[in-house]
Design a protein around this motif. Structure first.
Motif, mmCIF file in Angstrom:
data_model
loop_
_atom_site.group_PDB
_atom_site.id
_atom_site.type_symbol
_atom_site.label_atom_id
_atom_site.label_comp_id
_atom_site.label_asym_id
_atom_site.label_seq_id
_atom_site.Cartn_x
_atom_site.Cartn_y
_atom_site.Cartn_z
ATOM 1 N N ALA A 97 0.963 -1.166 0.151
ATOM 2 C CA ALA A 97 0.016 0.103 0.019
ATOM 3 C C ALA A 97 0.831 1.262 -0.179
ATOM 4 O O ALA A 97 0.837 2.194 -0.682
ATOM 5 C CB ALA A 97 -0.917 -0.014 1.309
ATOM 6 N N ILE A 98 1.883 1.142 0.546
ATOM 7 C CA ILE A 98 2.873 2.374 0.732
ATOM 8 C C ILE A 98 3.451 2.556 -0.613
ATOM 9 O O ILE A 98 3.620 3.530 -1.091
ATOM 10 C CB ILE A 98 3.950 2.197 1.718
ATOM 11 N N GLN A 99 3.901 1.643 -1.252
ATOM 12 C CA GLN A 99 4.742 1.538 -2.500
ATOM 13 C C GLN A 99 3.897 2.101 -3.701
ATOM 14 O O GLN A 99 4.099 2.880 -4.212
ATOM 15 C CB GLN A 99 5.172 -0.096 -2.985
ATOM 16 N N LEU A 100 2.517 1.676 -3.645
ATOM 17 C CA LEU A 100 1.663 2.002 -4.727
ATOM 18 C C LEU A 100 1.103 3.313 -4.523
ATOM 19 O O LEU A 100 1.023 4.142 -5.172
ATOM 20 C CB LEU A 100 0.485 0.995 -4.848
ATOM 21 N N ALA A 101 1.022 3.744 -3.041
ATOM 22 C CA ALA A 101 0.801 5.345 -3.002
ATOM 23 C C ALA A 101 2.040 6.229 -3.266
ATOM 24 O O ALA A 101 1.738 7.362 -4.015
ATOM 25 C CB ALA A 101 0.516 5.357 -1.231
ATOM 26 N N ILE A 102 3.184 5.588 -3.514
ATOM 27 C CA ILE A 102 4.206 6.550 -3.675
ATOM 28 C C ILE A 102 3.948 6.844 -5.332
ATOM 29 O O ILE A 102 4.079 7.777 -5.789
ATOM 30 C CB ILE A 102 5.519 5.841 -3.414
ATOM 31 N N TYR A 103 3.885 5.711 -5.908
ATOM 32 C CA TYR A 103 3.499 5.808 -7.254
ATOM 33 C C TYR A 103 2.233 6.757 -7.769
ATOM 34 O O TYR A 103 2.304 7.367 -8.469
ATOM 35 C CB TYR A 103 3.080 4.506 -7.979
ATOM 36 N N ALA A 104 1.333 6.356 -6.956
ATOM 37 C CA ALA A 104 0.013 7.442 -7.255
ATOM 38 C C ALA A 104 0.234 8.873 -6.874
ATOM 39 O O ALA A 104 -0.299 9.718 -7.745
ATOM 40 C CB ALA A 104 -1.016 7.103 -6.194
ATOM 41 N N HIS A 105 1.120 9.145 -5.812
ATOM 42 C CA HIS A 105 1.356 10.687 -5.825
ATOM 43 C C HIS A 105 2.695 11.006 -6.510
ATOM 44 O O HIS A 105 2.798 12.364 -6.320
ATOM 45 C CB HIS A 105 1.601 10.848 -4.281
ATOM 46 N N GLY A 106 3.494 10.053 -7.296
ATOM 47 C CA GLY A 106 4.653 10.424 -7.811
ATOM 48 C C GLY A 106 4.294 11.164 -9.162
ATOM 49 O O GLY A 106 3.270 11.213 -9.780
ATOM 50 N N SER A 107 5.428 11.321 -10.003
ATOM 51 C CA SER A 107 5.185 11.856 -11.448
ATOM 52 C C SER A 107 6.282 11.036 -12.338
ATOM 53 O O SER A 107 7.262 10.979 -11.860
ATOM 54 C CB SER A 107 5.839 13.401 -11.517
ATOM 55 N N PRO A 108 5.733 10.637 -13.425
ATOM 56 C CA PRO A 108 6.400 10.150 -14.420
ATOM 57 C C PRO A 108 7.928 10.824 -14.834
ATOM 58 O O PRO A 108 7.755 12.260 -14.621
ATOM 59 C CB PRO A 108 5.793 10.083 -15.717
ATOM 60 N N TYR A 109 8.980 10.338 -14.636
ATOM 61 C CA TYR A 109 10.187 10.913 -14.786
ATOM 62 C C TYR A 109 10.956 10.283 -15.777
ATOM 63 O O TYR A 109 11.320 9.174 -16.015
ATOM 64 C CB TYR A 109 10.896 10.972 -13.401
ATOM 65 N N ASP A 110 11.464 11.318 -16.850
ATOM 66 C CA ASP A 110 12.400 10.747 -17.826
ATOM 67 C C ASP A 110 14.021 11.015 -17.583
ATOM 68 O O ASP A 110 14.311 12.071 -17.201
ATOM 69 C CB ASP A 110 12.173 11.594 -19.129
ATOM 70 N N ILE A 111 14.637 10.065 -17.141
ATOM 71 C CA ILE A 111 16.004 9.931 -16.703
ATOM 72 C C ILE A 111 16.786 10.837 -17.660
ATOM 73 O O ILE A 111 17.689 11.545 -17.191
ATOM 74 C CB ILE A 111 16.480 8.601 -16.373
ATOM 75 N N ALA A 112 16.528 10.494 -18.983
ATOM 76 C CA ALA A 112 17.447 11.008 -19.804
ATOM 77 C C ALA A 112 17.441 12.689 -20.206
ATOM 78 O O ALA A 112 18.527 13.168 -20.310
ATOM 79 C CB ALA A 112 17.197 10.606 -21.264
ATOM 80 N N THR A 113 16.133 13.124 -19.722
ATOM 81 C CA THR A 113 16.027 14.618 -20.040
ATOM 82 C C THR A 113 15.731 15.183 -18.617
ATOM 83 O O THR A 113 15.730 16.545 -18.589
ATOM 84 C CB THR A 113 14.969 14.977 -20.820
ATOM 85 N N GLY A 114 15.562 14.379 -17.751
ATOM 86 C CA GLY A 114 15.241 15.230 -16.555
ATOM 87 C C GLY A 114 13.903 15.618 -16.209
ATOM 88 O O GLY A 114 13.680 16.391 -15.292
ATOM 89 N N ARG A 115 13.174 15.336 -17.029
ATOM 90 C CA ARG A 115 11.781 16.039 -17.237
ATOM 91 C C ARG A 115 10.762 15.103 -16.271
ATOM 92 O O ARG A 115 10.772 14.161 -16.489
ATOM 93 C CB ARG A 115 11.106 16.133 -18.466
ATOM 94 N N ARG A 116 9.717 15.820 -15.710
ATOM 95 C CA ARG A 116 8.639 15.200 -14.938
ATOM 96 C C ARG A 116 7.555 15.554 -15.987
ATOM 97 O O ARG A 116 7.121 16.358 -16.534
ATOM 98 C CB ARG A 116 8.447 15.772 -13.656
ATOM 99 N N GLY A 117 6.739 14.442 -15.888
ATOM 100 C CA GLY A 117 5.435 14.213 -16.561
ATOM 101 C C GLY A 117 4.137 14.411 -15.646
ATOM 102 O O GLY A 117 4.316 14.636 -14.331
ATOM 103 N N THR A 118 3.197 13.612 -16.101
ATOM 104 C CA THR A 118 2.040 13.651 -15.186
ATOM 105 C C THR A 118 1.486 12.125 -15.710
ATOM 106 O O THR A 118 1.349 11.819 -16.767
ATOM 107 C CB THR A 118 1.034 14.420 -15.521
#
Length: 180
Positions: A97-118
């Motif tokens: 539940a903690i693990q999936l809550a992290i994902y739900a509150h997180g943002s997609p992240y492109d490691i190559a560009t350092g950009r966050r998405g939604t």
């Protein structure tokens, strides 16, 4: 430990995750060993009602400096959910539940560009466990309370902060030598 099979379950779980990912990406999954063929058929049937939006997309939760990779962001009945494949036991779901809550509150992240998405409007109250116990030929979807998982995350972060607390130890006052 390796001879005793200490990492066998993890290795099988990794293989099933890999087959599922290729299946969900529309790729040829190749030859599946007989002992897991039923698992993959059950997975395909159980998840047929889910529409995959993101597959294995790395994400960050900047607030707590945590990162991870949810297996799927899916759409079900017009709503987006975090979905994660678990090939072992799920009878102690608190960490999940903690693990999936992290994902739900997180943002997609492109490691190559350092950009966050939604993720878009992903449900932060509940997520889906895709329970695929290895070698059983069974797969079922289970709702998981990620609102409670987020409370657990907040508590864990307070514990992390406390563990880093300084100044708990001070020198003992010097005493005169006592002889007996």
């Amino acid at each position: 430990m390796e001879v005793a099979g200490a990492s066998k379950a993890a290795t099988i779980g990794t293989a099933l995750h890999s087959y599922a990912e290729r299946l969900d990406l529309g790729q040829d999954i190749g030859l599946v060993p007989d002992e897991w063929a039923g698992d993959m058929l059950a997975y395909e049937k159980a998840t047929s009602q889910l529409n995959n939006i993101f597959i294995e997309q790395f994400c960050v939760l900047d607030k707590y400096k945590i990162a991870g990779t949810p297996d799927r962001i899916v759409e079900y009945k017009g709503e987006r959910f975090i979905a994660d494949i678990k090939t072992g036991r799920i009878d102690h779901p608190n960490n999940i539940a903690i693990q999936l809550a992290i994902y739900a509150h997180g943002s997609p992240y492109d490691i190559a560009t350092g950009r966050r998405g939604t993720w878009g409007e992903v449900n932060q109250e509940k997520a889906i466990i895709i329970h695929l116990p290895a070698g059983t030929g069974l797969c079922k979807l289970v709702w998981l309370d990620t609102a409670e998982g987020y409370k657990g995350l907040q508590f864990a972060m307070k514990v992390r902060q406390w563990r880093d607390k300084k100044g708990l130890v001070t020198p003992f006052e010097e005493q005169e030598t006592i002889s007996g």
